[in-house]
Design a protein around this motif. Sequence first.
Motif, PDB file in Angstrom:
ATOM      1  N   ARG A  17     -20.584 -50.439  -9.140  1.00 20.73           N
ATOM      2  CA  ARG A  17     -21.218 -51.654  -9.672  1.00 20.73           C
ATOM      3  C   ARG A  17     -21.955 -52.410  -8.567  1.00 20.73           C
ATOM      4  O   ARG A  17     -23.070 -52.924  -8.767  1.00 20.73           O
ATOM      5  CB  ARG A  17     -20.165 -52.552 -10.333  1.00 20.73           C
ATOM      6  CG  ARG A  17     -19.594 -51.991 -11.621  1.00 20.73           C
ATOM      7  CD  ARG A  17     -18.848 -53.043 -12.416  1.00 20.73           C
ATOM      8  NE  ARG A  17     -17.659 -53.543 -11.735  1.00 20.73           N
ATOM      9  CZ  ARG A  17     -16.457 -52.983 -11.800  1.00 20.73           C
ATOM     10  NH1 ARG A  17     -16.290 -51.856 -12.507  1.00 20.73           N
ATOM     11  NH2 ARG A  17     -15.427 -53.521 -11.177  1.00 20.73           N
ATOM     12  N   LEU A  18     -21.317 -52.484  -7.388  1.00 19.84           N
ATOM     13  CA  LEU A  18     -21.975 -53.157  -6.268  1.00 19.84           C
ATOM     14  C   LEU A  18     -23.255 -52.441  -5.884  1.00 19.84           C
ATOM     15  O   LEU A  18     -24.283 -53.078  -5.611  1.00 19.84           O
ATOM     16  CB  LEU A  18     -21.028 -53.223  -5.065  1.00 19.84           C
ATOM     17  CG  LEU A  18     -21.638 -53.780  -3.768  1.00 19.84           C
ATOM     18  CD1 LEU A  18     -22.179 -55.194  -3.979  1.00 19.84           C
ATOM     19  CD2 LEU A  18     -20.610 -53.756  -2.633  1.00 19.84           C
ATOM     20  N   ALA A  22     -22.078 -59.048  -2.748  1.00 21.37           N
ATOM     21  CA  ALA A  22     -20.941 -58.251  -2.292  1.00 21.37           C
ATOM     22  C   ALA A  22     -19.624 -59.008  -2.361  1.00 21.37           C
ATOM     23  O   ALA A  22     -18.544 -58.391  -2.280  1.00 21.37           O
ATOM     24  CB  ALA A  22     -21.174 -57.788  -0.856  1.00 21.37           C
ATOM     25  N   PHE A  28     -16.429 -57.787  -3.932  1.00 21.04           N
ATOM     26  CA  PHE A  28     -16.038 -56.433  -3.572  1.00 21.04           C
ATOM     27  C   PHE A  28     -15.750 -56.228  -2.087  1.00 21.04           C
ATOM     28  O   PHE A  28     -14.945 -55.376  -1.717  1.00 21.04           O
ATOM     29  CB  PHE A  28     -17.152 -55.452  -3.968  1.00 21.04           C
ATOM     30  CG  PHE A  28     -17.657 -55.632  -5.366  1.00 21.04           C
ATOM     31  CD1 PHE A  28     -16.978 -55.067  -6.433  1.00 21.04           C
ATOM     32  CD2 PHE A  28     -18.813 -56.366  -5.620  1.00 21.04           C
ATOM     33  CE1 PHE A  28     -17.450 -55.218  -7.736  1.00 21.04           C
ATOM     34  CE2 PHE A  28     -19.285 -56.520  -6.906  1.00 21.04           C
ATOM     35  CZ  PHE A  28     -18.595 -55.952  -7.971  1.00 21.04           C
ATOM     36  N   ALA A  29     -16.434 -56.984  -1.219  1.00 25.63           N
ATOM     37  CA  ALA A  29     -16.357 -56.737   0.223  1.00 25.63           C
ATOM     38  C   ALA A  29     -16.679 -58.016   0.989  1.00 25.63           C
ATOM     39  O   ALA A  29     -17.376 -58.906   0.483  1.00 25.63           O
ATOM     40  CB  ALA A  29     -17.340 -55.634   0.624  1.00 25.63           C
ATOM     41  N   ALA A  55     -15.811 -49.973  -9.033  1.00 16.49           N
ATOM     42  CA  ALA A  55     -16.288 -51.278  -8.555  1.00 16.49           C
ATOM     43  C   ALA A  55     -17.381 -51.112  -7.523  1.00 16.49           C
ATOM     44  O   ALA A  55     -18.375 -51.854  -7.507  1.00 16.49           O
ATOM     45  CB  ALA A  55     -15.120 -52.076  -7.981  1.00 16.49           C
ATOM     46  N   LEU A  56     -17.197 -50.137  -6.651  1.00 13.07           N
ATOM     47  CA  LEU A  56     -18.211 -49.892  -5.627  1.00 13.07           C
ATOM     48  C   LEU A  56     -19.515 -49.427  -6.263  1.00 13.07           C
ATOM     49  O   LEU A  56     -20.614 -49.788  -5.802  1.00 13.07           O
ATOM     50  CB  LEU A  56     -17.696 -48.857  -4.631  1.00 13.07           C
ATOM     51  CG  LEU A  56     -18.466 -48.682  -3.321  1.00 13.07           C
ATOM     52  CD1 LEU A  56     -18.667 -50.012  -2.622  1.00 13.07           C
ATOM     53  CD2 LEU A  56     -17.729 -47.716  -2.404  1.00 13.07           C
ATOM     54  N   LEU A 114     -14.286 -53.362   2.705  1.00 12.44           N
ATOM     55  CA  LEU A 114     -13.989 -53.448   1.286  1.00 12.44           C
ATOM     56  C   LEU A 114     -12.706 -54.237   1.056  1.00 12.44           C
ATOM     57  O   LEU A 114     -11.732 -54.116   1.808  1.00 12.44           O
ATOM     58  CB  LEU A 114     -13.841 -52.049   0.687  1.00 12.44           C
ATOM     59  CG  LEU A 114     -15.098 -51.176   0.729  1.00 12.44           C
ATOM     60  CD1 LEU A 114     -14.801 -49.788   0.184  1.00 12.44           C
ATOM     61  CD2 LEU A 114     -16.236 -51.817  -0.059  1.00 12.44           C
ATOM     62  N   LYS A 115     -12.692 -55.030  -0.007  1.00 14.95           N
ATOM     63  CA  LYS A 115     -11.501 -55.785  -0.374  1.00 14.95           C
ATOM     64  C   LYS A 115     -10.470 -54.864  -1.019  1.00 14.95           C
ATOM     65  O   LYS A 115     -10.830 -53.875  -1.665  1.00 14.95           O
ATOM     66  CB  LYS A 115     -11.874 -56.902  -1.353  1.00 14.95           C
ATOM     67  CG  LYS A 115     -12.641 -58.053  -0.750  1.00 14.95           C
ATOM     68  CD  LYS A 115     -12.853 -59.153  -1.786  1.00 14.95           C
ATOM     69  CE  LYS A 115     -13.462 -60.409  -1.178  1.00 14.95           C
ATOM     70  NZ  LYS A 115     -13.637 -61.470  -2.191  1.00 14.95           N
ATOM     71  N   THR A 144     -10.864 -52.797  -4.544  1.00 16.29           N
ATOM     72  CA  THR A 144     -12.204 -52.268  -4.800  1.00 16.29           C
ATOM     73  C   THR A 144     -12.110 -50.748  -4.903  1.00 16.29           C
ATOM     74  O   THR A 144     -11.826 -50.064  -3.916  1.00 16.29           O
ATOM     75  CB  THR A 144     -13.187 -52.666  -3.689  1.00 16.29           C
ATOM     76  OG1 THR A 144     -13.274 -54.087  -3.625  1.00 16.29           O
ATOM     77  CG2 THR A 144     -14.567 -52.096  -3.970  1.00 16.29           C
ATOM     78  N   ASP A 145     -12.305 -50.232  -6.097  1.00 14.91           N
ATOM     79  CA  ASP A 145     -12.213 -48.792  -6.300  1.00 14.91           C
ATOM     80  C   ASP A 145     -13.603 -48.190  -6.449  1.00 14.91           C
ATOM     81  O   ASP A 145     -14.623 -48.870  -6.268  1.00 14.91           O
ATOM     82  CB  ASP A 145     -11.347 -48.475  -7.521  1.00 14.91           C
ATOM     83  CG  ASP A 145     -11.862 -49.128  -8.803  1.00 14.91           C
ATOM     84  OD1 ASP A 145     -13.017 -49.626  -8.815  1.00 14.91           O
ATOM     85  OD2 ASP A 145     -11.125 -49.136  -9.809  1.00 14.91           O
TER      86      ASP A 145
END
Length: 386
Positions: free
Chosen positions: A80-81, A177, A180-181, A77-78, A69-70, A73-74
Amino acid sequence: MGTPVKPSRRQLFGYAGAAAAGAAVTGAATVALDKQPPPASRLISPYGDRQPGVAASSPRHGELVAFNLKPGTDKAALGRLMRLWSANVVALGNGQPAPGDTAPELATANTALTTTVGFGARVFELAGNKPAAPDDLPVMRHDRLQDEWSGGDLLILVGADDELSVVHAVRRFVADAKPFAVPAWRQTGFWNSTGPDGKPVTGRNLFGQVDGTGNPAVGTPEFDATVWAADGSTTLVVRRIKLNLDTWDERTRSEQERAIGRKLSTGAPLTGTAEHDELDLEARDAEGRPVIAANAHARLSHHSENDGRRIFRKGLNYVHDSGTTRESGLIFLSYQADIAGQFLPLLARLDAADALNEWTTTIGSAVFAIPPGFQPGGWLGQKVLG
């Protein structure tokens, strides 16, 4: 250039006759084909209380991608992914282009495509550690782990009959992704679960060994108790195991079979004649030695030698080329409801004494929680991140 040679009248009639005969044969074939039953669908529904790729056969082609994860990224956000990925799972699993697909022509139906999504410990930290994430495995004595094949916050495992479908699907998941990652590692492999007669078979690793015979049968109470938690989740251990094929090939066939405890020809135990015959761990040879040696892989991994513990193992063979050098091995996939209670004791027992340790080295290791599946209107990981 010379003057073109014209066919004679006789030749023309000959060609015409051949064409007519061909048309007649084609017509007959068409009629015969029309009477055949339609081919069986290879579509595996992406919906369900459990992720369907877990119980599916090992795919002909597979790719695993772990992500880190970047920063920033909370949990939201995760979430949403996961909604984006869930839409991809449904579309690609149905042979349709994913939302925003830049190459929609590559989405192909009936390739038995499945995508399995896993969560590492970081996901559960963002979610408030509820439920708890599986712990990383301790490093075993024979492990030679490399960072480039280990760890990860997220996992996708895409499998299908068609390699192009796998490559295309992974491309879509990686693209979605990106905000986010980022990929931490990628592993690709292959497996053959179909015999020459078209019927399902267990499949073989690159040692030539029939691999996975002792698995609980999918759909049985034994399988469910081995693999699934009450909420439809499970856990996955990924182990990248390098095989030393050169030194393995130096051993006689009988030495290889003694190390495994099974016949290479059929997968039958050395005490039996068919693949699924029960192991006779008490049998002795003429010299009084156990027919299935004390350090044979089949004995040490058997549930009767492990207080009844079982796992559901799958695999993908791999080759990794670097210039003129080729590394060969097995991407070992173990599903179980409880890593600490089922997998770890088995792993420790094999690490301590398995005869195959002479030819195998684990160079990658990762663990993931596999969240439950989802139904229309829902999304993967909703119970953890919702």
